[in-house]
Scaffold this motif. Sequence first.
Motif, PDB file in Angstrom:
ATOM      1  N   GLU A 150      84.060  15.413  12.808  1.00 37.15           N
ATOM      2  CA  GLU A 150      83.933  16.769  12.259  1.00 37.15           C
ATOM      3  C   GLU A 150      83.171  17.694  13.200  1.00 37.15           C
ATOM      4  O   GLU A 150      82.766  18.798  12.816  1.00 37.15           O
ATOM      5  CB  GLU A 150      83.229  16.706  10.908  1.00 37.15           C
ATOM      6  N   ASP A 151      82.945  17.272  14.441  1.00 39.99           N
ATOM      7  CA  ASP A 151      82.241  18.052  15.463  1.00 39.99           C
ATOM      8  C   ASP A 151      80.794  18.361  15.111  1.00 39.99           C
ATOM      9  O   ASP A 151      80.249  19.381  15.532  1.00 39.99           O
ATOM     10  CB  ASP A 151      82.982  19.357  15.784  1.00 39.99           C
ATOM     11  N   ALA A 152      80.140  17.474  14.362  1.00 42.16           N
ATOM     12  CA  ALA A 152      78.724  17.667  14.059  1.00 42.16           C
ATOM     13  C   ALA A 152      77.844  17.107  15.179  1.00 42.16           C
ATOM     14  O   ALA A 152      76.731  17.591  15.394  1.00 42.16           O
ATOM     15  CB  ALA A 152      78.365  16.999  12.732  1.00 42.16           C
ATOM     16  N   TRP A 153      78.328  16.078  15.881  1.00 40.78           N
ATOM     17  CA  TRP A 153      77.539  15.394  16.908  1.00 40.78           C
ATOM     18  C   TRP A 153      78.338  15.192  18.184  1.00 40.78           C
ATOM     19  O   TRP A 153      79.542  14.969  18.137  1.00 40.78           O
ATOM     20  CB  TRP A 153      77.107  13.999  16.425  1.00 40.78           C
ATOM     21  N   LEU A 154      77.628  15.213  19.294  1.00 37.62           N
ATOM     22  CA  LEU A 154      78.155  14.795  20.587  1.00 37.62           C
ATOM     23  C   LEU A 154      77.439  13.512  20.971  1.00 37.62           C
ATOM     24  O   LEU A 154      76.240  13.368  20.706  1.00 37.62           O
ATOM     25  CB  LEU A 154      77.882  15.867  21.645  1.00 37.62           C
ATOM     26  N   VAL A 155      78.133  12.594  21.586  1.00 35.01           N
ATOM     27  CA  VAL A 155      77.525  11.348  22.049  1.00 35.01           C
ATOM     28  C   VAL A 155      77.473  11.415  23.568  1.00 35.01           C
ATOM     29  O   VAL A 155      78.510  11.541  24.224  1.00 35.01           O
ATOM     30  CB  VAL A 155      78.334  10.115  21.594  1.00 35.01           C
ATOM     31  N   VAL A 156      76.254  11.360  24.122  1.00 36.41           N
ATOM     32  CA  VAL A 156      76.079  11.491  25.569  1.00 36.41           C
ATOM     33  C   VAL A 156      75.101  10.425  26.067  1.00 36.41           C
ATOM     34  O   VAL A 156      74.393   9.791  25.290  1.00 36.41           O
ATOM     35  CB  VAL A 156      75.570  12.905  25.957  1.00 36.41           C
ATOM     36  N   SER A 157      75.048  10.265  27.369  1.00 31.52           N
ATOM     37  CA  SER A 157      74.120   9.315  27.978  1.00 31.52           C
ATOM     38  C   SER A 157      72.693   9.818  27.856  1.00 31.52           C
ATOM     39  O   SER A 157      72.424  11.019  27.967  1.00 31.52           O
ATOM     40  CB  SER A 157      74.449   9.126  29.462  1.00 31.52           C
ATOM     41  N   GLY A 158      71.782   8.883  27.645  1.00 35.94           N
ATOM     42  CA  GLY A 158      70.372   9.222  27.573  1.00 35.94           C
ATOM     43  C   GLY A 158      69.647   8.830  28.837  1.00 35.94           C
ATOM     44  O   GLY A 158      70.153   8.074  29.665  1.00 35.94           O
ATOM     45  N   GLN A 159      68.443   9.370  28.993  1.00 35.13           N
ATOM     46  CA  GLN A 159      67.570   9.037  30.105  1.00 35.13           C
ATOM     47  C   GLN A 159      66.189   8.710  29.538  1.00 35.13           C
ATOM     48  O   GLN A 159      65.799   9.241  28.495  1.00 35.13           O
ATOM     49  CB  GLN A 159      67.462  10.201  31.086  1.00 35.13           C
ATOM     50  N   THR A 160      65.451   7.887  30.239  1.00 33.44           N
ATOM     51  CA  THR A 160      64.111   7.540  29.791  1.00 33.44           C
ATOM     52  C   THR A 160      63.276   8.786  29.573  1.00 33.44           C
ATOM     53  O   THR A 160      62.526   8.894  28.609  1.00 33.44           O
ATOM     54  CB  THR A 160      63.434   6.592  30.806  1.00 33.44           C
ATOM     55  N   ALA A 161      63.409   9.783  30.451  1.00 37.85           N
ATOM     56  CA  ALA A 161      62.639  11.016  30.333  1.00 37.85           C
ATOM     57  C   ALA A 161      62.937  11.760  29.031  1.00 37.85           C
ATOM     58  O   ALA A 161      62.078  12.475  28.515  1.00 37.85           O
ATOM     59  CB  ALA A 161      62.910  11.926  31.526  1.00 37.85           C
ATOM     60  N   ASP A 162      64.130  11.591  28.474  1.00 34.64           N
ATOM     61  CA  ASP A 162      64.463  12.239  27.199  1.00 34.64           C
ATOM     62  C   ASP A 162      63.600  11.685  26.074  1.00 34.64           C
ATOM     63  O   ASP A 162      63.144  12.423  25.205  1.00 34.64           O
ATOM     64  CB  ASP A 162      65.933  12.013  26.829  1.00 34.64           C
ATOM     65  N   VAL A 163      63.393  10.386  26.086  1.00 39.25           N
ATOM     66  CA  VAL A 163      62.665   9.715  25.008  1.00 39.25           C
ATOM     67  C   VAL A 163      61.216  10.180  24.959  1.00 39.25           C
ATOM     68  O   VAL A 163      60.640  10.322  23.885  1.00 39.25           O
ATOM     69  CB  VAL A 163      62.736   8.185  25.183  1.00 39.25           C
ATOM     70  N   PHE A 164      60.638  10.454  26.119  1.00 38.77           N
ATOM     71  CA  PHE A 164      59.219  10.789  26.192  1.00 38.77           C
ATOM     72  C   PHE A 164      59.005  12.202  26.722  1.00 38.77           C
ATOM     73  O   PHE A 164      57.996  12.495  27.359  1.00 38.77           O
ATOM     74  CB  PHE A 164      58.497   9.766  27.076  1.00 38.77           C
ATOM     75  N   SER A 165      59.934  13.094  26.443  1.00 46.68           N
ATOM     76  CA  SER A 165      59.867  14.454  26.962  1.00 46.68           C
ATOM     77  C   SER A 165      58.554  15.143  26.604  1.00 46.68           C
ATOM     78  O   SER A 165      58.112  15.126  25.457  1.00 46.68           O
ATOM     79  CB  SER A 165      61.031  15.279  26.410  1.00 46.68           C
ATOM     80  N   ALA A 166      57.940  15.761  27.606  1.00 42.47           N
ATOM     81  CA  ALA A 166      56.718  16.522  27.386  1.00 42.47           C
ATOM     82  C   ALA A 166      57.023  17.897  26.794  1.00 42.47           C
ATOM     83  O   ALA A 166      56.115  18.590  26.342  1.00 42.47           O
ATOM     84  CB  ALA A 166      55.950  16.680  28.699  1.00 42.47           C
ATOM     85  N   GLU A 167      58.288  18.286  26.805  1.00 40.11           N
ATOM     86  CA  GLU A 167      58.708  19.574  26.246  1.00 40.11           C
ATOM     87  C   GLU A 167      59.829  19.342  25.230  1.00 40.11           C
ATOM     88  O   GLU A 167      60.979  19.711  25.461  1.00 40.11           O
ATOM     89  CB  GLU A 167      59.193  20.502  27.357  1.00 40.11           C
ATOM     90  N   PRO A 168      59.506  18.742  24.081  1.00 34.36           N
ATOM     91  CA  PRO A 168      60.560  18.412  23.119  1.00 34.36           C
ATOM     92  C   PRO A 168      61.306  19.632  22.587  1.00 34.36           C
ATOM     93  O   PRO A 168      62.478  19.522  22.229  1.00 34.36           O
ATOM     94  CB  PRO A 168      59.818  17.670  22.010  1.00 34.36           C
ATOM     95  N   ALA A 169      60.676  20.795  22.564  1.00 32.26           N
ATOM     96  CA  ALA A 169      61.355  21.993  22.069  1.00 32.26           C
ATOM     97  C   ALA A 169      62.514  22.399  22.974  1.00 32.26           C
ATOM     98  O   ALA A 169      63.441  23.081  22.530  1.00 32.26           O
ATOM     99  CB  ALA A 169      60.362  23.149  21.943  1.00 32.26           C
ATOM    100  N   GLU A 170      62.494  21.985  24.229  1.00 30.49           N
ATOM    101  CA  GLU A 170      63.553  22.333  25.177  1.00 30.49           C
ATOM    102  C   GLU A 170      64.578  21.211  25.364  1.00 30.49           C
ATOM    103  O   GLU A 170      65.540  21.369  26.108  1.00 30.49           O
ATOM    104  CB  GLU A 170      62.928  22.673  26.536  1.00 30.49           C
ATOM    105  N   LEU A 171      64.362  20.079  24.707  1.00 28.38           N
ATOM    106  CA  LEU A 171      65.201  18.908  24.957  1.00 28.38           C
ATOM    107  C   LEU A 171      66.667  19.149  24.615  1.00 28.38           C
ATOM    108  O   LEU A 171      67.555  18.764  25.378  1.00 28.38           O
ATOM    109  CB  LEU A 171      64.659  17.694  24.186  1.00 28.38           C
TER     110      LEU A 171
END
Length: 196
Positions: A150-171
Amino acid sequence: MMEAMDDDIRPGRLLVATPMLEDPNFRRSVVLVVDHGPEDGTVGVVLNRPTEVRVGRILPPWAELAGGGEDVVFQGGPVALDSALALAHVPGTGEPLGWRPLEGIPAVARVGLVDLDSPPALLADSAAQFRVFAGYAGWGRDQLKSEIAEDAWLVVSGQTADVFSAEPAELWRRVLHRQGGELAFLATFPDDPTLN
């Protein structure tokens, strides 16, 4: 929209909410898949919802490991908000007691679940990064597959930096932007399209 196949959903992948997803629990969220099975469904944690609650307030033994800019609890999702789970990045090759790596893609290698009932000292010398989540996001069998269709989600590759982002508002914007093409364009989607 990019359509993802069900086999794209696996630990270490990211679910990125599309602008069409207006559920306040997931609006512009980035979810790390931590478990997925065809029979059991999918479990993940929202990576970009920091709270103001300090780790030391709810899990005092883990406060020191969570120090620095990562000392707040993140809201991992709307399910079981009275429970906590934690992720840690453990560089190297060993597997310290109290830590289990996600069986995911190499980009998030060495990120794993922490047993919060174990003594923090077991991870103190091994964990480079540590984050606590209150609650989690969960989907029953085929529920997430249906939401992706239903186009609610995209599935993409993650990176370690995503998990521990210091700027979560910009993730959300950052993950979309690095996809390139049409998906990068979604990163510019206004918060309120009626004001455009």
